[in-house]
Design an enzyme around this catalytic site. Structure first.
Site, mmCIF file in Angstrom:
data_model
loop_
_atom_site.group_PDB
_atom_site.id
_atom_site.type_symbol
_atom_site.label_atom_id
_atom_site.label_comp_id
_atom_site.label_asym_id
_atom_site.label_seq_id
_atom_site.Cartn_x
_atom_site.Cartn_y
_atom_site.Cartn_z
ATOM 1 N N SER A 95 0.817 -1.220 0.000
ATOM 2 C CA SER A 95 0.000 0.000 0.000
ATOM 3 C C SER A 95 0.847 1.265 0.000
ATOM 4 C CB SER A 95 -0.910 0.021 1.226
ATOM 5 O OG SER A 95 -1.638 -1.176 1.339
HETATM 6 N N1 SAH Z 1 -0.630 -5.240 3.866
HETATM 7 C C1 SAH Z 1 0.162 -5.530 2.688
HETATM 8 C C2 SAH Z 1 -0.473 -5.113 1.398
HETATM 9 C C3 SAH Z 1 -1.714 -5.813 1.117
HETATM 10 S S1 SAH Z 1 -2.109 -6.191 -0.552
HETATM 11 C C4 SAH Z 1 1.540 -4.905 2.763
HETATM 12 O O1 SAH Z 1 1.834 -4.158 3.695
HETATM 13 O O2 SAH Z 1 2.347 -5.199 1.888
HETATM 14 C C5 SAH Z 1 -3.453 -7.244 -0.145
HETATM 15 C C6 SAH Z 1 -3.048 -8.622 0.245
HETATM 16 O O3 SAH Z 1 -4.210 -9.304 0.684
HETATM 17 C C7 SAH Z 1 -2.494 -9.428 -0.926
HETATM 18 O O4 SAH Z 1 -1.256 -9.960 -0.590
HETATM 19 C C8 SAH Z 1 -3.548 -10.519 -1.116
HETATM 20 O O5 SAH Z 1 -3.014 -11.749 -1.559
HETATM 21 C C9 SAH Z 1 -4.134 -10.630 0.275
HETATM 22 N N2 SAH Z 1 -5.472 -11.217 0.340
HETATM 23 C C10 SAH Z 1 -6.505 -11.080 -0.525
HETATM 24 N N3 SAH Z 1 -7.577 -11.773 -0.100
HETATM 25 C C11 SAH Z 1 -7.219 -12.377 1.072
HETATM 26 C C12 SAH Z 1 -7.894 -13.238 2.003
HETATM 27 N N4 SAH Z 1 -9.156 -13.632 1.805
HETATM 28 N N5 SAH Z 1 -7.207 -13.649 3.084
HETATM 29 C C13 SAH Z 1 -5.923 -13.269 3.307
HETATM 30 N N6 SAH Z 1 -5.235 -12.466 2.462
HETATM 31 C C14 SAH Z 1 -5.881 -12.023 1.357
#
Ligand code: SAH
Length: 247
Positions: A95
């Site tokens: 993000s």
């Molecule tokens: N917090 C992260 C960025 C998030 S991007 C950072 O600091 O880098 C969103 C993430 O959520 C992605 O890696 C994606 O694979 C994950 N994601 C999407 N759906 C999800 C779910 N149902 N459970 C767990 N993770 C999930």
């Protein structure tokens, strides 16, 4: 070679190596400081949406500590401190630093807190929260990303952050309830299992909306009686929350 020569040679070579290394590695510390100034500026500009024109100094301190360049792809290190999201592989993104700062700030964390994160991604957001609280539990649905984040967090010394591979929609019941929950992927609705795992008096921050439209950052507050209050704060763009649950 006798010892005196060896000593002299070392004296000569060590500064050369250090200089060469310094020349190839950018000054990440001052880049990080610059990033924080940009975030603070943007917080002032968006004060009306946040009901606040500055971040908690503890959040700023945490941002100043976490080496964001360790959480991005090697080819993106030089961009690690730009105030924008970056790709981390598998169609996912780390993000924007401003968003990480705002979401962390809105949780109003205390040092003794236990926090649940959904969407580990690179592990950056988890590390920032990890600087502020006692324990962070983070769930990632993409195996490789989760494993990489787990290794990275360990290497950087974030022993208080635990990463699990799986669908975060259902939360992580064994360790709940949580003082705060942060969801970093956009959900079509607020997942009821997460609401259940939030402590009375706790806060959850979550982007809500469809993958094709702008989403809203929503703050969910559960009061001591267990009643919920939700507030839409600002438009945001996140990758979707995937998984088997009904969307
Ligand atoms: N917090 C992260 C960025 C998030 S991007 C950072 O600091 O880098 C969103 C993430 O959520 C992605 O890696 C994606 O694979 C994950 N994601 C999407 N759906 C999800 C779910 N149902 N459970 C767990 N993770 C999930």
């Amino acid at each position: 070679m006798n010892r005196r020569w060896f000593f002299l040679l070392t004296l000569l070579l060590v500064p050369c190596f250090t200089a060469a290394l310094a020349a190839t590695e950018p000054d990440f510390d001052s880049m990080r400081q610059q990033m924080i100034e940009e975030i603070e500026q943007q917080v002032r500009e968006t004060a009306s949406q946040l009901d606040d024109d500055k971040l908690d100094p503890r959040v700023i301190e945490a941002l100043a500590k976490v080496p964001r360049h360790e959480f991005v792809l090697p080819t993106r290190r030089h961009q690690a401190y730009e105030n924008r999201p970056l790709p981390i592989g598998y169609g996912q993104t780390i993000s924007q630093p401003y968003i990480v700062a705002v979401m962390t700030d809105l949780l109003q964390l205390d040092p003794g807190d236990k926090v649940l994160e959904i969407g580990t991604g690179s592990g950056y957001q988890a590390a920032v929260v990890g600087e502020l609280v006692k324990k962070v539990y983070s769930i990632e649905i993409i195996d490789t990303l989760g494993r990489k984040a787990r290794k990275r967090l360990k290497r950087l010394g974030y022993d208080n952050v635990k990463v699990r591979l799986g669908d975060g929609y259902y939360g992580w019941k064994e360790h709940g309830p949580y003082d705060a929950i942060i969801v970093t992927a956009a959900a079509s609705h607020i997942p009821p299992p997460l609401v259940k795992q939030l402590k009375p008096g706790g806060r959850m921050i979550i982007p809500v909306g469809s993958r094709f439209a702008t989403q809203q950052l929503v703050l969910v507050e559960k009061n001591k009686q267990g009643e919920l209050r939700t507030r839409q704060l600002m438009p945001v763009t996140f990758v979707p929350l995937t998984g088997g649950h009904k969307r």
